[in-house]
Design a protein around this motif. Structure first.
Motif, PDB file in Angstrom:
ATOM      1  N   UNK A 230       0.833  -1.202   0.000  1.00 62.25           N
ATOM      2  CA  UNK A 230       0.000   0.000   0.000  1.00 62.25           C
ATOM      3  C   UNK A 230       0.873   1.260   0.000  1.00 62.25           C
ATOM      4  N   UNK A 231       1.939   1.251   0.760  1.00 61.73           N
ATOM      5  CA  UNK A 231       2.815   2.425   0.830  1.00 61.73           C
ATOM      6  C   UNK A 231       3.524   2.670  -0.493  1.00 61.73           C
ATOM      7  N   UNK A 232       3.952   1.593  -1.155  1.00 63.14           N
ATOM      8  CA  UNK A 232       4.707   1.730  -2.402  1.00 63.14           C
ATOM      9  C   UNK A 232       3.800   1.965  -3.613  1.00 63.14           C
ATOM     10  N   UNK A 233       2.567   1.483  -3.541  1.00 62.58           N
ATOM     11  CA  UNK A 233       1.673   1.569  -4.692  1.00 62.58           C
ATOM     12  C   UNK A 233       0.375   2.289  -4.294  1.00 62.58           C
ATOM     13  N   UNK A 234      -0.650   1.525  -4.012  1.00 65.12           N
ATOM     14  CA  UNK A 234      -1.927   2.138  -3.603  1.00 65.12           C
ATOM     15  C   UNK A 234      -2.773   1.077  -2.916  1.00 65.12           C
ATOM     16  N   UNK A 235      -3.929   1.508  -2.424  1.00 63.09           N
ATOM     17  CA  UNK A 235      -4.822   0.571  -1.751  1.00 63.09           C
ATOM     18  C   UNK A 235      -5.380  -0.463  -2.728  1.00 63.09           C
ATOM     19  N   UNK A 236      -5.392  -0.124  -4.030  1.00 65.21           N
ATOM     20  CA  UNK A 236      -5.894  -1.065  -5.037  1.00 65.21           C
ATOM     21  C   UNK A 236      -5.019  -2.311  -5.074  1.00 65.21           C
ATOM     22  N   UNK A 237      -3.693  -2.110  -5.143  1.00 67.34           N
ATOM     23  CA  UNK A 237      -2.784  -3.258  -5.157  1.00 67.34           C
ATOM     24  C   UNK A 237      -2.800  -3.999  -3.816  1.00 67.34           C
ATOM     25  N   UNK A 238      -3.018  -3.250  -2.728  1.00 67.67           N
ATOM     26  CA  UNK A 238      -3.116  -3.896  -1.422  1.00 67.67           C
ATOM     27  C   UNK A 238      -4.339  -4.829  -1.382  1.00 67.67           C
ATOM     28  N   UNK A 240      -5.710  -6.280  -3.945  1.00 73.73           N
ATOM     29  CA  UNK A 240      -5.385  -7.426  -4.789  1.00 73.73           C
ATOM     30  C   UNK A 240      -4.587  -8.460  -4.014  1.00 73.73           C
ATOM     31  N   UNK A 241      -3.601  -7.996  -3.251  1.00 69.05           N
ATOM     32  CA  UNK A 241      -2.788  -8.906  -2.448  1.00 69.05           C
ATOM     33  C   UNK A 241      -3.639  -9.605  -1.389  1.00 69.05           C
ATOM     34  N   UNK A 242      -4.476  -8.861  -0.700  1.00 65.26           N
ATOM     35  CA  UNK A 242      -5.321  -9.462   0.332  1.00 65.26           C
ATOM     36  C   UNK A 242      -6.265 -10.495  -0.280  1.00 65.26           C
ATOM     37  N   UNK A 243      -6.777 -10.213  -1.464  1.00 65.57           N
ATOM     38  CA  UNK A 243      -7.634 -11.183  -2.147  1.00 65.57           C
ATOM     39  C   UNK A 243      -6.876 -12.474  -2.446  1.00 65.57           C
ATOM     40  N   UNK A 244      -5.636 -12.340  -2.887  1.00 62.61           N
ATOM     41  CA  UNK A 244      -4.822 -13.519  -3.157  1.00 62.61           C
ATOM     42  C   UNK A 244      -4.533 -14.300  -1.877  1.00 62.61           C
ATOM     43  N   UNK A 245      -4.500 -13.588  -0.759  1.00 57.00           N
ATOM     44  CA  UNK A 245      -4.264 -14.247   0.523  1.00 57.00           C
ATOM     45  C   UNK A 245      -5.552 -14.806   1.128  1.00 57.00           C
ATOM     46  N   UNK A 246      -6.687 -14.611   0.422  1.00 54.05           N
ATOM     47  CA  UNK A 246      -7.936 -15.226   0.854  1.00 54.05           C
ATOM     48  C   UNK A 246      -8.929 -14.307   1.523  1.00 54.05           C
ATOM     49  N   UNK A 247      -8.635 -13.013   1.601  1.00 61.27           N
ATOM     50  CA  UNK A 247      -9.556 -12.053   2.223  1.00 61.27           C
ATOM     51  C   UNK A 247     -10.362 -11.329   1.148  1.00 61.27           C
ATOM     52  N   UNK A 248     -11.680 -11.517   1.078  1.00 59.32           N
ATOM     53  CA  UNK A 248     -12.478 -10.834   0.047  1.00 59.32           C
ATOM     54  C   UNK A 248     -12.437  -9.313   0.219  1.00 59.32           C
ATOM     55  N   UNK A 249     -12.048  -8.611  -0.816  1.00 54.54           N
ATOM     56  CA  UNK A 249     -11.976  -7.138  -0.791  1.00 54.54           C
ATOM     57  C   UNK A 249     -12.690  -6.502  -1.974  1.00 54.54           C
ATOM     58  N   UNK A 250     -13.008  -7.283  -2.987  1.00 57.76           N
ATOM     59  CA  UNK A 250     -13.664  -6.753  -4.182  1.00 57.76           C
ATOM     60  C   UNK A 250     -15.077  -7.315  -4.217  1.00 57.76           C
ATOM     61  N   UNK A 251     -16.083  -6.512  -3.902  1.00 59.96           N
ATOM     62  CA  UNK A 251     -17.450  -7.030  -3.789  1.00 59.96           C
ATOM     63  C   UNK A 251     -18.034  -7.405  -5.140  1.00 59.96           C
TER      64      UNK A 251
END
Length: 437
Positions: A230-238, A240-251
């Protein structure tokens, strides 16, 4: 009920999953449904004006043909390679897309249409149940539409995309991948081989920046710190990462957002060089925009018409535009055509225009009347547009038009589609004929 606007899912037994269904080589597959002679042959589908390859069959890829290759570089050797080229048949592809989505809607209480050949659906059940459902979806879509698809099922949208990608690349999965059923060691091996730009939402530039941080593969990315990303890019990429780790973030999106603008734009097969020719262009495009407004049940208050020379024409650089506020909200082709002609005084005879377009904005639902609508003339509120759309639905897009746009003989500047297959599903005179021998 429309397939892309079904209600939110009802609660049933089992866990919630998201399925991503993606048609394989959609344009080529749609062509093969009606022309079996194309099966197992190298086939490419070309862009507007038969410019470059925008879809390739696996056999064409085996020949070393790349996406975006200009057709003129392949034409001379096509016969020798056994290569078949098809012009883009948008009517056929649109019709096949609707059939695909209608079939997918049978398997879920909601569906989110992501693109012409992809859709997310909601699934509930045990791992064994969703695996069985994925196989049934693949089988039924092929049986009812003729389209081969891959199915990815996971806990998040991004993982579902990754599962679908795995279903395409790993033969043993047979086109269906339930992410949670794949052993962790196998998942790690797959993700360590796939570059980071294969992740949904990670583009080339972002991948390049990630590479400078030592993040080269999907596995590298999934092991990164979300806060650092998030610090290096934006909350969008963060996310995406959380989704890959199994946390739903994109409704999920259960309903389609109303269109806020509508654009009809095309490149010309031959340059338009006169004001008279451009008048015909604008008439045709304005009436096509009118047709789209009617199909979406919308009306516009502002119209912008524009034209431009080719980016490669350094000798003549001209990009005129004109914006007109309509007298009232309208989808009337007469009103839109008249407004589009505001561009004509800015057109210079002799300049080689390569493209033109119509954009309508400030849209609202049709039939929503305001107090000042009473002052708009009856002529401007006439139902001409609905009549034209009815005639075109019965007799084809070019059957009727207003003014110069109604000329029966197609102008030379119209988009070139010399290798287009018949529009089997939308035109009566192009229906596939089957004969018993």
């Amino acid at each position: 009920m429309r397939a892309d606007s079904v209600p939110a899912p009802r609660k049933t037994d089992g866990e919630s999953y998201i399925g991503l269904i993606d048609a394989n080589c959609f344009f080529v597959s749609a062509e093969r449904v009606f022309d079996p002679t194309l099966v197992n042959r190298p086939v490419v589908v070309l862009s507007n004006n038969d410019g470059c390859c925008v879809a390739l069959s696996p056999e064409a890829k085996t020949l070393g043909i790349k996406m975006g290759t200009p057709w003129f570089k392949l034409a001379a050797s096509a016969q020798q390679m056994g290569l078949v080229a098809k012009s883009s048949n948008y009517e056929l592809y649109g019709s096949m897309s609707e059939k695909l989505m209608s079939v997918l809607a049978r398997f879920s209480t909601w569906i989110e249409v992501y693109s012409v050949d992809e859709a997310f659906i909601g699934i509930r059940g045990s791992l064994d149940e969703v695996q069985s459902l994925g196989r049934r979806i693949k089988h039924e879509v092929l049986r009812l539409t003729g389209l081969p698809v891959c199915v990815g099922i996971a806990k998040t949208k991004t993982l579902a995309k990754l599962a679908c990608l795995s279903a395409k690349k790993v033969d043993v999965l047979a086109g269906v991948c339930v992410w949670d059923r794949v052993p962790q060691a196998t998942r790690n091996r797959m993700m360590s081989k796939l570059p980071v730009d294969e992740i949904w939402g990670i583009g080339h530039r972002t991948a390049k920046r990630l590479g400078s941080m030592g993040i080269l593969t999907i596995k590298d990315f999934i092991e990164a710190d979300p806060v650092v990303i998030r610090e290096k890019f934006s909350i969008v990429q963060m996310r995406t990462l959380l989704e890959l780790q199994g946390t739903p973030c994109i409704p999920m999106t259960y309903t389609e957002d109303p269109k806020q603008q509508l654009i009809f734009s095309r490149s010309f097969a031959e340059p338009v060089t006169t004001r008279d020719e451009m008048e015909q262009v604008l008439g045709i495009y304005a009436q096509r925009a009118s047709g789209r407004l009617h199909r979406h049940g919308r009306e516009a208050k502002v119209l912008t018409a524009w034209a431009m020379t080719s980016f490669f024409n350094d000798a003549q650089v001209h990009r005129p535009s004109a914006t007109v506020s309509l007298p009232g909200y309208s989808a009337d082709p007469v009103v839109l055509t008249k407004a589009a002609k505001a561009l004509l005084p800015k057109i210079i005879d002799g300049v080689r225009y390569a493209r033109a377009g119509i954009m309508v904005t400030d849209l609202r639902d049709a039939g929503v009347h305001q107090m000042f609508d009473a002052f708009v003339s009856p002529h401007e509120r006439a139902k001409v547009g609905e009549l034209i759309e009815t005639v075109r639905a019965e007799h084809g897009t070019n059957a009727i038009g207003l003014g110069r746009a109604g000329m029966r003989r197609g102008p030379s500047w119209q988009m070139k589609r010399e290798m287009m297959s018949p529009r089997y599903t939308t035109h009566w005179d192009e229906l596939l004929q089957v004969k018993a021998v």
